[in-house]
Design an enzyme around this catalytic site. Structure first.
Site, PDB file in Angstrom:
ATOM      1  N   GLY A  64       0.836  -1.197   0.000  1.00  4.80           N
ATOM      2  CA  GLY A  64       0.000   0.000   0.000  1.00  4.80           C
ATOM      3  C   GLY A  64       0.870   1.246   0.000  1.00  4.80           C
ATOM      4  N   GLY A 113      -0.231  -5.324   0.243  1.00  5.21           N
ATOM      5  CA  GLY A 113      -1.462  -4.986  -0.466  1.00  5.21           C
ATOM      6  C   GLY A 113      -1.581  -5.622  -1.839  1.00  5.21           C
ATOM      7  N   GLU A 136       4.939  -6.583   6.816  1.00  3.23           N
ATOM      8  CA  GLU A 136       4.448  -5.450   7.613  1.00  3.23           C
ATOM      9  C   GLU A 136       4.993  -5.351   9.038  1.00  3.23           C
ATOM     10  OE1 GLU A 136       2.520  -7.503   5.838  1.00  3.23           O
ATOM     11  OE2 GLU A 136       1.320  -6.313   4.442  1.00  3.23           O
ATOM     12  N   ASP A 144      -2.097  -7.444   6.933  1.00  3.75           N
ATOM     13  CA  ASP A 144      -3.523  -7.130   6.844  1.00  3.75           C
ATOM     14  C   ASP A 144      -4.109  -7.671   5.533  1.00  3.75           C
ATOM     15  OD1 ASP A 144      -2.229  -5.224   5.242  1.00  3.75           O
ATOM     16  OD2 ASP A 144      -3.699  -3.661   5.675  1.00  3.75           O
TER      17      ASP A 144
HETATM   18  C1  QUE Z   1       6.879  -3.177   4.833  1.00  2.00           C
HETATM   19  C2  QUE Z   1       5.762  -2.901   4.085  1.00  2.00           C
HETATM   20  C3  QUE Z   1       5.837  -2.090   2.943  1.00  2.00           C
HETATM   21  C4  QUE Z   1       7.082  -1.581   2.582  1.00  2.00           C
HETATM   22  C5  QUE Z   1       8.208  -1.876   3.337  1.00  2.00           C
HETATM   23  C6  QUE Z   1       8.091  -2.676   4.450  1.00  2.00           C
HETATM   24  C7  QUE Z   1       4.676  -1.757   2.143  1.00  2.00           C
HETATM   25  C8  QUE Z   1       4.886  -0.893   1.030  1.00  2.00           C
HETATM   26  C9  QUE Z   1       6.151  -0.414   0.721  1.00  2.00           C
HETATM   27  C10 QUE Z   1       6.440   0.500  -0.349  1.00  2.00           C
HETATM   28  C11 QUE Z   1       7.529   0.286  -1.174  1.00  2.00           C
HETATM   29  C12 QUE Z   1       7.845   1.193  -2.180  1.00  2.00           C
HETATM   30  C13 QUE Z   1       7.082   2.334  -2.355  1.00  2.00           C
HETATM   31  C14 QUE Z   1       5.986   2.556  -1.514  1.00  2.00           C
HETATM   32  C15 QUE Z   1       5.694   1.641  -0.524  1.00  2.00           C
HETATM   33  O1  QUE Z   1       7.205  -0.778   1.496  1.00  2.00           O
HETATM   34  O2  QUE Z   1       3.546  -2.202   2.413  1.00  2.00           O
HETATM   35  O3  QUE Z   1       5.264   3.664  -1.702  1.00  2.00           O
HETATM   36  O4  QUE Z   1       7.390   3.249  -3.322  1.00  2.00           O
HETATM   37  O5  QUE Z   1       3.829  -0.544   0.266  1.00  2.00           O
HETATM   38  O6  QUE Z   1       9.193  -2.982   5.195  1.00  2.00           O
HETATM   39  O7  QUE Z   1       4.558  -3.383   4.470  1.00  2.00           O
END
Ligand code: QUE
Length: 355
Positions: A64, A113, A136, A144
């Site tokens: 997400g 997600g 997460e 989730d």
């Molecule tokens: C745990 C997570 C997420 C994460 C890193 C974690 C996650 C997630 C992102 C993410 C990665 C790159 C992006 C961004 C989000 O990283 O859920 O906007 O550009 O979306 O250690 O749960």
């Protein structure tokens, strides 16, 4: 640029997650667009198959848009988070109950997600580049998107292993456990997509598409030595009745077994509150329906923002990138059980499920 690409090639509809620089992490805008497209496709009698894929060559979807949630962390009623999670979970449920076959191209990163979005896909296509995880607990959150429903039903400790450590696994492991049910070599993806588009253009029926996919996506025989060592280790340490027991087994094994040492080190970096609540969420999910799990997840998600480690976790991993989160508790054993249980208190907000 559109964050979700839509096109139709005859009887096949394509949804492309299109924020490649963000590894296609789902924004609220994307969630709303996907929902809108899926509702339209469901009503469109000419479409027989929906394909979800990620633009760019690195990810299907990394999760997400947690940065947007971080930026909205001080809203008094968490309106942004409420909208994001309730619409995201309603979308995940829409895919689970979708009236037409959905194919998810799990090439590259498939996390959080992204997993939840396509849990309900009838075709989950792994490749040699699939990296699948529920990471997460590393950002002070919990697995989730309804995934405790599936994780709590996996055999041999694999659910707690994935949920607690957040470690990623490959496509072969997904195939061998049934989490993926189809296979495509990554280099073959452009040809596969072109062939499928051509079939759609020719007006291929649902049955013809299903037959073609079944022949085109035959999984390779997974070699036992590719998955058995890790499954054996996971079972030895994570197939345990309590979180304390898992930690005790890992401690006991760490001096002689690199898997135990590594897993223990990983768990020590995770949020203790996240670990404790995640283990309890898995326990509760075993006897819950998928929708009940999603409803529990909505309450948990808001708790993790309000009084969990989410804000600190995102700060440390994604905002300041110091990778030194200061968690609320310093070890799992010091999280009071009343605090764990309080996370599960029912909330008044209901997810807007479709009928
Ligand atoms: C745990 C997570 C997420 C994460 C890193 C974690 C996650 C997630 C992102 C993410 C990665 C790159 C992006 C961004 C989000 O990283 O859920 O906007 O550009 O979306 O250690 O749960």
């Amino acid at each position: 640029m559109d964050s979700v690409l839509f096109r139709q090639t005859g009887t096949v509809a394509w949804l492309g997650l299109n924020r490649p620089k963000q590894l296609n992490a789902l924004s609220l805008e994307m969630i709303r667009l996907i929902r809108q497209y899926l509702d339209e496709i469901a009503r469109n009698p000419s479409v027989e198959l929906v394909v979800m894929y990620g633009e760019g060559d690195r990810a299907f979807c990394a999760g997400g848009d947690i940065r947007a949630l971080y930026d909205a962390k001080d809203e008094p009623h968490l309106d942004t988070a409420v909208a994001f999670f309730s619409e995201e979970y309603a979308l995940d449920d829409r895919v689970v109950r979708y009236p037409k076959p959905v194919l998810a191209l799990w090439d590259g990163i498939v996390m959080g997600g992204g997993v939840g979005l396509t849990y309900g896909a009838s075709w989950k296509v792994a490749t040699d580049r699939t990296r699948f995880a529920m990471p997460e607990t590393g950002i002070g959150f919990f697995p989730d998107v309804g995934m405790c429903h599936a994780l709590s039903r996996l055999e041999g400790g694999l659910g707690p292993y994935l949920a607690l450590t957040g470690e990623s696994v490959d496509g072969w492991l997904l195939l061998s456990t049934g989490m993926a049910n189809a296979w495509l070599p990554s280099h073959d993806r452009p040809a596969f997509q072109a062939e499928l588009a051509a079939l759609g253009e020719k007006g291929a029926s649902a049955e013809a598409l299903q037959r073609w996919l079944a022949a085109r996506l035959v999984p390779p025989k997974v070699q036992p030595e590719q998955v058995e060592p890790v499954l054996r280790s996971v079972k030895a340490y994570f197939d345990a009745p309590t979180l304390e027991e898992i930690l005790a087994r890992l401690q006991e094994g760490a001096s002689r077994d690199p898997f135990a040492a590594k897993s223990l080190e990983t768990l020590r970096q995770r949020s203790p509150l996240s670990l404790a609540v995640t283990f309890e969420a898995l326990r509760r999910a075993r006897n819950a329906t998928y929708r009940e799990v999603l409803q529990t997840d909505l309450g948990l998600a808001l708790q993790f923002i309000r009084r969990g480690d989410f804000v600190e976790g995102v700060r440390a991993q994604l905002v300041d990138k110091d990778r030194q989160p200061k968690w609320r508790h310093d070890r799992v054993e010091s999280v009071p059980s009343e605090e764990i249980q309080a996370f599960f208190e029912p909330i008044h907000l209901a997810i807007p499920f479709a009928n």
